[in-house]
Design a protein around this motif. Structure first.
Motif, PDB file in Angstrom:
ATOM      1  N   ALA A  76      -0.243  -5.277 -44.991  1.00  0.00           N
ATOM      2  CA  ALA A  76      -0.628  -5.312 -43.646  1.00  0.00           C
ATOM      3  C   ALA A  76      -1.987  -4.945 -43.506  1.00  0.00           C
ATOM      4  O   ALA A  76      -3.082  -5.567 -43.064  1.00  0.00           O
ATOM      5  CB  ALA A  76       0.086  -4.695 -42.798  1.00  0.00           C
ATOM      6  N   GLY A 155      -0.468   0.452 -32.289  1.00  0.00           N
ATOM      7  CA  GLY A 155      -0.416  -0.877 -32.622  1.00  0.00           C
ATOM      8  C   GLY A 155       1.246  -1.208 -32.544  1.00  0.00           C
ATOM      9  O   GLY A 155       2.052  -0.404 -32.157  1.00  0.00           O
ATOM     10  N   GLN A 156       1.490  -2.183 -33.679  1.00  0.00           N
ATOM     11  CA  GLN A 156       3.115  -2.472 -33.927  1.00  0.00           C
ATOM     12  C   GLN A 156       3.913  -1.662 -34.413  1.00  0.00           C
ATOM     13  O   GLN A 156       4.928  -1.028 -33.858  1.00  0.00           O
ATOM     14  CB  GLN A 156       2.985  -3.524 -35.014  1.00  0.00           C
ATOM     15  CG  GLN A 156       2.120  -4.882 -34.362  1.00  0.00           C
ATOM     16  CD  GLN A 156       2.866  -6.190 -35.000  1.00  0.00           C
ATOM     17  OE1 GLN A 156       3.962  -6.492 -35.154  1.00  0.00           O
ATOM     18  NE2 GLN A 156       1.822  -6.975 -35.608  1.00  0.00           N
ATOM     19  N   GLY A 158       2.969   2.001 -34.587  1.00  0.00           N
ATOM     20  CA  GLY A 158       2.865   3.113 -33.884  1.00  0.00           C
ATOM     21  C   GLY A 158       3.760   2.841 -32.537  1.00  0.00           C
ATOM     22  O   GLY A 158       4.719   4.043 -32.200  1.00  0.00           O
ATOM     23  N   HIS A 208      -1.259   5.971 -37.359  1.00  0.00           N
ATOM     24  CA  HIS A 208      -0.969   4.561 -37.443  1.00  0.00           C
ATOM     25  C   HIS A 208      -2.138   3.732 -37.021  1.00  0.00           C
ATOM     26  O   HIS A 208      -1.854   2.370 -36.708  1.00  0.00           O
ATOM     27  CB  HIS A 208       0.350   4.087 -36.577  1.00  0.00           C
ATOM     28  CG  HIS A 208       1.496   5.024 -37.047  1.00  0.00           C
ATOM     29  ND1 HIS A 208       2.171   4.889 -38.272  1.00  0.00           N
ATOM     30  CD2 HIS A 208       1.903   6.231 -36.268  1.00  0.00           C
ATOM     31  CE1 HIS A 208       3.112   5.844 -38.250  1.00  0.00           C
ATOM     32  NE2 HIS A 208       3.031   6.572 -37.248  1.00  0.00           N
ATOM     33  N   THR A 215     -12.637   4.418 -38.919  1.00  0.00           N
ATOM     34  CA  THR A 215     -11.299   5.503 -39.038  1.00  0.00           C
ATOM     35  C   THR A 215     -11.633   6.398 -40.174  1.00  0.00           C
ATOM     36  O   THR A 215     -10.474   7.234 -40.551  1.00  0.00           O
ATOM     37  CB  THR A 215     -10.078   4.701 -39.183  1.00  0.00           C
ATOM     38  OG1 THR A 215     -10.121   3.956 -40.079  1.00  0.00           O
ATOM     39  CG2 THR A 215      -9.922   4.066 -37.524  1.00  0.00           C
ATOM     40  N   LEU A 218     -11.104   9.996 -39.727  1.00  0.00           N
ATOM     41  CA  LEU A 218     -10.795  10.314 -38.546  1.00  0.00           C
ATOM     42  C   LEU A 218     -10.559  11.596 -38.286  1.00  0.00           C
ATOM     43  O   LEU A 218     -10.760  12.420 -37.150  1.00  0.00           O
ATOM     44  CB  LEU A 218      -9.524   9.378 -38.070  1.00  0.00           C
ATOM     45  CG  LEU A 218      -9.431   9.107 -36.547  1.00  0.00           C
ATOM     46  CD1 LEU A 218     -10.520   8.494 -35.867  1.00  0.00           C
ATOM     47  CD2 LEU A 218      -8.259   8.135 -36.352  1.00  0.00           C
ATOM     48  N   ALA A 237      -0.258   5.919 -42.888  1.00  0.00           N
ATOM     49  CA  ALA A 237      -1.183   4.679 -42.489  1.00  0.00           C
ATOM     50  C   ALA A 237      -2.061   4.441 -43.750  1.00  0.00           C
ATOM     51  O   ALA A 237      -1.549   3.625 -44.636  1.00  0.00           O
ATOM     52  CB  ALA A 237      -1.909   5.133 -41.255  1.00  0.00           C
ATOM     53  N   ARG A 238      -3.036   5.305 -43.861  1.00  0.00           N
ATOM     54  CA  ARG A 238      -3.945   4.932 -45.101  1.00  0.00           C
ATOM     55  C   ARG A 238      -4.686   6.468 -45.483  1.00  0.00           C
ATOM     56  O   ARG A 238      -5.144   6.893 -44.572  1.00  0.00           O
ATOM     57  CB  ARG A 238      -5.309   3.900 -44.980  1.00  0.00           C
ATOM     58  CG  ARG A 238      -4.622   2.605 -44.859  1.00  0.00           C
ATOM     59  CD  ARG A 238      -4.334   2.299 -46.364  1.00  0.00           C
ATOM     60  NE  ARG A 238      -3.888   0.607 -46.526  1.00  0.00           N
ATOM     61  CZ  ARG A 238      -2.624   0.234 -46.297  1.00  0.00           C
ATOM     62  NH1 ARG A 238      -1.499   1.097 -46.272  1.00  0.00           N
ATOM     63  NH2 ARG A 238      -2.384  -0.906 -46.368  1.00  0.00           N
ATOM     64  N   VAL A 263       0.700   8.290 -47.976  1.00  0.00           N
ATOM     65  CA  VAL A 263      -0.506   7.662 -48.683  1.00  0.00           C
ATOM     66  C   VAL A 263      -1.613   8.639 -48.910  1.00  0.00           C
ATOM     67  O   VAL A 263      -1.383   9.625 -48.263  1.00  0.00           O
ATOM     68  CB  VAL A 263      -1.050   6.554 -47.712  1.00  0.00           C
ATOM     69  CG1 VAL A 263      -0.162   5.364 -47.574  1.00  0.00           C
ATOM     70  CG2 VAL A 263      -1.182   7.322 -46.145  1.00  0.00           C
ATOM     71  N   ASN A 288       6.509   0.206 -46.511  1.00  0.00           N
ATOM     72  CA  ASN A 288       7.230  -0.907 -46.271  1.00  0.00           C
ATOM     73  C   ASN A 288       7.960  -1.273 -47.622  1.00  0.00           C
ATOM     74  O   ASN A 288       8.312  -2.494 -47.915  1.00  0.00           O
ATOM     75  CB  ASN A 288       6.393  -2.104 -45.761  1.00  0.00           C
ATOM     76  CG  ASN A 288       5.038  -2.239 -46.912  1.00  0.00           C
ATOM     77  OD1 ASN A 288       5.313  -1.687 -47.941  1.00  0.00           O
ATOM     78  ND2 ASN A 288       4.142  -2.992 -46.537  1.00  0.00           N
TER      79      ASN A 288
HETATM   80  N1  LIG Z   1       2.755   3.310 -45.445  1.00  0.00           N
HETATM   81  C1  LIG Z   1       2.745   1.960 -45.721  1.00  0.00           C
HETATM   82  O1  LIG Z   1       3.634   1.622 -46.746  1.00  0.00           O
HETATM   83  C2  LIG Z   1       2.284   1.194 -44.678  1.00  0.00           C
HETATM   84  C3  LIG Z   1       2.962  -0.043 -44.221  1.00  0.00           C
HETATM   85  C4  LIG Z   1       2.282  -0.958 -43.337  1.00  0.00           C
HETATM   86  C5  LIG Z   1       1.215  -0.518 -42.959  1.00  0.00           C
HETATM   87  N2  LIG Z   1       0.639   0.595 -43.311  1.00  0.00           N
HETATM   88  C6  LIG Z   1      -0.686   0.911 -42.484  1.00  0.00           C
HETATM   89  O2  LIG Z   1      -0.358   1.089 -40.849  1.00  0.00           O
HETATM   90  C7  LIG Z   1      -1.494   0.524 -40.377  1.00  0.00           C
HETATM   91  C8  LIG Z   1      -1.242  -0.069 -39.027  1.00  0.00           C
HETATM   92  O3  LIG Z   1      -0.181  -0.994 -38.882  1.00  0.00           O
HETATM   93  P1  LIG Z   1       0.225  -1.836 -37.395  1.00  0.00           P
HETATM   94  O4  LIG Z   1       0.806  -3.167 -38.361  1.00  0.00           O
HETATM   95  O5  LIG Z   1       0.762  -0.976 -36.645  1.00  0.00           O
HETATM   96  O6  LIG Z   1      -1.218  -2.591 -37.202  1.00  0.00           O
HETATM   97  P2  LIG Z   1      -1.617  -3.104 -35.799  1.00  0.00           P
HETATM   98  O7  LIG Z   1      -2.879  -3.503 -36.137  1.00  0.00           O
HETATM   99  O8  LIG Z   1      -0.780  -3.720 -34.892  1.00  0.00           O
HETATM  100  O9  LIG Z   1      -2.070  -1.468 -35.124  1.00  0.00           O
HETATM  101  C9  LIG Z   1      -3.144  -0.644 -35.236  1.00  0.00           C
HETATM  102  C10 LIG Z   1      -3.603   0.192 -34.080  1.00  0.00           C
HETATM  103  O10 LIG Z   1      -4.565   0.874 -34.346  1.00  0.00           O
HETATM  104  C11 LIG Z   1      -5.570   0.985 -33.527  1.00  0.00           C
HETATM  105  N3  LIG Z   1      -6.850   1.492 -33.711  1.00  0.00           N
HETATM  106  C12 LIG Z   1      -7.875   0.866 -34.509  1.00  0.00           C
HETATM  107  N4  LIG Z   1      -8.745   1.659 -34.649  1.00  0.00           N
HETATM  108  C13 LIG Z   1      -8.425   2.701 -34.263  1.00  0.00           C
HETATM  109  C14 LIG Z   1      -9.339   4.103 -34.077  1.00  0.00           C
HETATM  110  N5  LIG Z   1     -10.579   4.222 -34.307  1.00  0.00           N
HETATM  111  N6  LIG Z   1      -8.839   5.117 -33.414  1.00  0.00           N
HETATM  112  C15 LIG Z   1      -7.515   5.037 -32.894  1.00  0.00           C
HETATM  113  N7  LIG Z   1      -6.642   3.876 -32.831  1.00  0.00           N
HETATM  114  C16 LIG Z   1      -7.133   2.704 -33.594  1.00  0.00           C
HETATM  115  C17 LIG Z   1      -5.529  -0.117 -32.905  1.00  0.00           C
HETATM  116  O11 LIG Z   1      -5.972  -0.541 -31.498  1.00  0.00           O
HETATM  117  C18 LIG Z   1      -4.114  -0.706 -32.818  1.00  0.00           C
HETATM  118  O12 LIG Z   1      -3.494  -0.734 -32.001  1.00  0.00           O
HETATM  119  C19 LIG Z   1      -1.944  -0.752 -41.012  1.00  0.00           C
HETATM  120  O13 LIG Z   1      -3.383  -0.923 -40.852  1.00  0.00           O
HETATM  121  C20 LIG Z   1      -1.768  -0.007 -42.628  1.00  0.00           C
HETATM  122  O14 LIG Z   1      -3.149   0.561 -43.163  1.00  0.00           O
HETATM  123  C21 LIG Z   1       1.038   1.374 -43.948  1.00  0.00           C
END
Ligand SMILES: NC(=O)c1ccc[n+]([C@@H]2O[C@H](COP(=O)([O-])OP(=O)(O)OC[C@H]3O[C@@H](n4cnc5c(N)ncnc54)[C@H](O)[C@@H]3O)[C@@H](O)[C@H]2O)c1
Length: 325
Positions: A76, A155-156, A158, A208, A215, A218, A237-238, A263, A288
């Motif tokens: 993602a 986002g999704q 969160g 998330h 970020t 952050l 997240a990352r 992470v 995931n």
């Molecule tokens: N641990 C894992 O294995 C794993 C698996 C999948 C995704 N992830 C991470 O999770 C993240 C989120 O995934 P998602 O599918 O929900 O993505 P998404 O795009 O649906 O949601 C990301 C959200 O972060 C918000 N955002 C962006 N910049 C921001 C900021 N500066 N401050 C606060 N919020 C901010 C966006 O508005 C959005 O609502 C991915 O980018 C990925 O890095 C990790």
């Protein structure tokens, strides 16, 4: 026939889908992650690169791939790819949105439960010294019910975390660049706060947001200092969203109750110091890592590979190139 290069082993379902479409992908067979030299050799004559999010696809790699039309990221997050440089070469970059949501949300919920109820710490105790038996003041954790969950990046994933932990009786606050629409916000009774307000208020802060220049760190020392000493931090997240040295200092000083990390800032390396702390849970980027999510990711990347090779537009394009060369 156009070459599809896959830079890591992927689920069999993905290979079969490509074979059924008449392609025989070249799959990296080495142990561990592919090296830049091996990747350059693999993409030299490839039209499609399918790559895991752990592999940097830099300008150098893109320059080594004159025939490349699609980089299908198996993940993602896509911070591993120079998406803008790919766009200058009319190479589409795609990701696998949506299909990690349930798995990553479940892992996050598991980390919150395990951290607040000290389950991993308890497991370690039973495997080593054992315990003297039930006692009123022994090994106390905290209930989620009635506590405030602060979500950074609604986002999704969160929102999926909010929905699940709201069902555990948590009050939900969130922050991101834009407020949610009223309908979405009302589904979890979520309240919008600024990042500083959220950090001061939340009992559990869960990250998330994607990794972008905005970020990076952050949560640095100043932001972490806003959190309550009784609060917990979850990062699925990352890694670079958090200044890990500042986090370690806060934990060692007793300025935070605990942390759970899936992470890491210098992944796959672990910053020295975390492993010694009892109030920290460490998992190896398994957000995931489920059969269901990985099969769904394989379907997206292989559908996109087949589409581009058939002259059709891929889905989930993240760099604006909907008509690759
Ligand atoms: N641990 C894992 O294995 C794993 C698996 C999948 C995704 N992830 C991470 O999770 C993240 C989120 O995934 P998602 O599918 O929900 O993505 P998404 O795009 O649906 O949601 C990301 C959200 O972060 C918000 N955002 C962006 N910049 C921001 C900021 N500066 N401050 C606060 N919020 C901010 C966006 O508005 C959005 O609502 C991915 O980018 C990925 O890095 C990790």
């Amino acid at each position: 026939m156009a070459k599809i290069f896959i830079s890591a082993k992927v689920p069999t379902s993905g290979i079969q889908a490509l074979q059924q479409a008449g392609y025989e992908p070249a799959v990296y067979q080495g142990a561990g992650l592919i090296t830049p030299t091996e990747l350059k050799a693999g993409v030299a004559d490839a039209a499609v690169l399918i790559t895991p999010l752990s592999t940097p696809v830099t300008k150098d790699i893109i320059d080594a791939a004159p025939k490349l039309r699609l980089i299908a990221n198996f993940g993602a997050g896509f911070n591993n790819i120079d998406i803008n440089y790919a766009a200058t070469k009319a190479i589409a970059v795609t990701n696998t949105p949506g299909v990690s949501t349930a798995s990553t949300a479940e892992v996050t919920v598991g980390l919150v439960l395990a951290l607040m109820h000290r389950m991993v710490e308890g497991d370690r105790l039973m495997r080593t010294t054992g315990f003297d038996g039930w006692a009123p003041l022994f090994f106390l954790g905290h209930e989620l019910a009635g506590k405030t969950l602060g979500i950074v990046g609604m986002g999704q994933i969160g929102q999926a975390v909010a929905k699940r932990l709201h069902a555990f009786g948590m009050k939900i606050v969130y922050t991101q660049r834009h407020q949610l629409d009223v309908f979405t916000q009302s589904k979890t009774d979520a309240t919008y706060l600024t990042l500083a307000e959220l950090l001061k208020t939340a009992d559990v802060v869960s990250l998330h947001a994607p990794l972008t220049p905005a970020t990076q760190h952050l949560l640095g020392a100043n932001q972490l200092a806003l959190m309550q000493p009784s609060a917990y931090l979850i990062n699925a997240a990352r890694g670079p969203l958090v200044d890990e040295h500042a986090l370690l200092a806060q934990l060692k000083a007793g300025q935070l109750a605990g942390a759970a990390l899936d992470v890491y800032e210098t992944e796959p390396q672990l910053t020295p110091g975390f492993a010694e702390l009892k109030n920290v849970i460490l998992t190896p980027h398994i957000g995931n890592a489920t059969v269901e999510a990985r099969d769904a990711m394989a379907k997206i990347v292989t559908d996109n590979a087949i589409a581009v090779l058939n002259g059709q537009a891929p889905t989930a394009v993240v760099n604006g190139v909907v008509e690759p060369k």
